[in-house]
Design a protein around this motif. Structure first.
Motif, short mmCIF file in Angstrom:
data_model
loop_
_atom_site.label_atom_id
_atom_site.label_comp_id
_atom_site.label_asym_id
_atom_site.label_seq_id
_atom_site.Cartn_x
_atom_site.Cartn_y
_atom_site.Cartn_z
N GLY A 15 0.81 -1.19 0.00
CA GLY A 15 0.00 0.00 0.00
C GLY A 15 0.85 1.25 0.00
O GLY A 15 2.08 1.20 -0.17
N HIS A 16 0.22 2.40 0.18
CA HIS A 16 0.95 3.66 0.22
C HIS A 16 0.13 4.68 1.01
O HIS A 16 -0.97 4.38 1.46
CB HIS A 16 1.23 4.19 -1.20
CG HIS A 16 0.00 4.60 -1.94
ND1 HIS A 16 -0.77 3.70 -2.67
CD2 HIS A 16 -0.62 5.81 -2.07
CE1 HIS A 16 -1.79 4.34 -3.21
NE2 HIS A 16 -1.73 5.63 -2.87
N GLY A 17 0.68 5.86 1.18
CA GLY A 17 -0.02 6.90 1.90
C GLY A 17 0.16 6.78 3.41
O GLY A 17 0.93 5.95 3.91
N ALA A 18 -0.58 7.60 4.12
CA ALA A 18 -0.49 7.61 5.58
C ALA A 18 -0.85 6.24 6.15
O ALA A 18 -1.94 5.72 5.91
CB ALA A 18 -1.42 8.68 6.15
N GLY A 19 0.08 5.66 6.88
CA GLY A 19 -0.16 4.33 7.45
C GLY A 19 -0.32 3.25 6.42
O GLY A 19 -0.82 2.16 6.72
N ASN A 20 0.11 3.52 5.17
CA ASN A 20 -0.06 2.56 4.06
C ASN A 20 -1.51 2.10 3.93
O ASN A 20 -1.79 0.96 3.57
CB ASN A 20 0.85 1.34 4.24
CG ASN A 20 2.31 1.66 3.96
OD1 ASN A 20 2.61 2.56 3.17
ND2 ASN A 20 3.21 0.95 4.61
#
Length: 452
Positions: A108-113
């Protein structure tokens, strides 16, 4: 030789149907992650508290992989394109390999995946090994699959994912598969997407885990190939994954199911590093589930094998270690030529049985008794022949001479055969929900994508 990827792309469809496997969908800030119903079905958050696949390398023999995808970056090794040379981690056209890699080890990606695609084993490493696809024009003299298998084994893969269709194996490919099995690599292959009751030589090869696809209710996907070699099933409909030519894709296929089993194997190899590939398969088989109404079926079933995977149960239940090969068969050894030109046949079976006739370089008591009896019989025959010869020297031979049918008593061949166990992995009861998965199992099946 080119290879057919065992996955079908789904158009813009609504992912409908109730979750048999696990909990109802939870609120999320990302639609892509919401689309990943298998993670909810497996209660992946509980799974990842036990194992994330860290330290395990999974080879993906497929198209090359887009290692720069935000959901995969850092988890993809350079790998190799066995046909064209060079690395296999910069794909931007063919989606299939990237899709499989993301199902196995996306983070995943982004804040906290919390955004994008997350794989079942998000801390595993992907070793991409590219081979020709359907639209490629490969070298007719190349042994792409054999070369890919050898590269994967020689470069530390303990799980190999083969989401491809390959009906006939060459001798070199069989040798490469046997080498991987001897090196204790967990081999996973899709059964195929034609809805037919026969499997090709690759998913049928002894020591390989053949995987069929099921939908959200646990029912077998109608295009999943089947046969007695099927060992396990896994989610294979409406599967969201990363892609190379675009950010994401949605697809049906035994490819996806194969990747989920490879992810589960990576989780187990990280959690139980001392278990053999056969013992890993044993944990998956012993904890597999069946949909409502199918609990009493004879196993393995041609469609389900021993059932669909339940990763949390496989990681946490108290399962006896079992024999080295577990439910996996062993490849039959090719005949070899002994000194003097004699042919020595190989054998097949589970590999768990001790070789007959020898132990610690000595003969067992049964063999010694047998030899003694044989010697006495031979001596008796010689005495009888001598006596008759003396008599016949006086009276002459009967018409036609002393000829007659030959004969003798030998030891019957020892049975080999596949791994057997009392109970044959029969499931004792109905499918159990994953931890934290409240609610009953609604019977409504998902809507099938049109034209697939």
């Amino acid at each position: 030789m080119s290879f057919t990827r065992t996955l079908r792309v789904v158009g813009s469809v609504v992912v409908a149907g109730a979750l048999l496997f696990g909990s109802a969908p939870a609120a999320s800030a990302d639609q892509i992650r919401d689309d990943q119903w298998p993670l909810k079905a497996f209660d992946a958050e509980s799974v990842w508290k036990v194992s994330t696949g860290k330290g395990v390398t999974v080879a993906v023999i497929d198209d090359a992989v887009n290692g720069s995808h935000p959901d995969l970056k850092g988890n993809v090794l350079p790998g190799k394109d066995v046909s064209n040379g060079g690395a296999a981690d910069h794909e931007s056209v063919n989606d299939h390999g990237t899709s499989m890699a993301s199902i196995i080890a996306g983070h995943g990606h982004g804040a906290g995946n919390a955004q994008g695609v997350k794989g079942l084993a998000p801390d595993a490493k992907i070793l991409p090994v590219a081979i020709p696809g359907e639209d490629d024009v490969p070298d007719p003299n190349a042994e792409s699959l054999a070369d890919a298998l050898n590269f994967a084994v020689d470069n530390g893969a303990s799980v190999i994912n083969m989401s491809l269709s390959h009906p006939v194996l060459t001798e070199k490919e069989k040798e490469a598969l046997s080498k991987a099995i001897k090196k204790d690599v967990f081999l996973v292959v899709g059964t195929g997407n034609d809805g037919v009751g026969r499997l090709g030589q690759l998913p049928s090869y002894p020591g390989v885990v053949a995987v069929g696809a099921v939908d959200k209710t646990g029912k077998v996907w109608d295009r999943s190939n089947y046969g007695p070699e099927t060992m396990l099933a896994a989610p294979g409909t409406f599967i969201r994954s990363a892609a190379a030519s675009k950010p994401y894709r949605l697809a049906n296929g035994t490819s996806d199911a194969t990747a989920y089993v490879s992810g589960a194997a990576a989780l187990l190899r990280a959690k139980f590093p001392d278990l053999t590939a056969g013992q890993i398969a044993n944990r998956l088989v012993k904890t597999a589930g069946l949909p409502a109404g199918k609990e009493g079926m004879k196993l393995p079933d041609p469609h389900y094998g021993y059932g669909f995977i339940k990763p949390y149960s496989a990681l946490t239940k108290d399962i006896p270690t079992g024999s080295k090969n577990g439910p996996l068969k062993t490849p039959q050894a090719e005949p070899s030529t002994a000194p003097g030109g004699a042919t020595v046949a190989g054998s097949s079976g589970s590999g768990n049985e001790q070789a007959t006739g020898q132990k610690d370089s000595g003969l067992g008591m049964g063999a010694i008794v047998g030899i003694a009896v044989g010697v006495l019989v031979v001596v008796g025959i010689i005495v009888l022949v001598v006596v008759r010869q003396k008599k016949n020297d006086r009276n002459g031979p009967p018409p036609g001479g002393f000829g007659g049918p030959g004969g003798g008593v030998g030891f019957p061949p020892q049975p080999g055969g596949p791994y057997q166990q009392q109970g044959a992995y029969q499931q004792p009861g109905p499918y159990q929900q994953q931890p934290g998965a409240p609610g009953a199992y609604p019977p409504a099946p998902p809507t099938q994508p049109p034209g697939q």
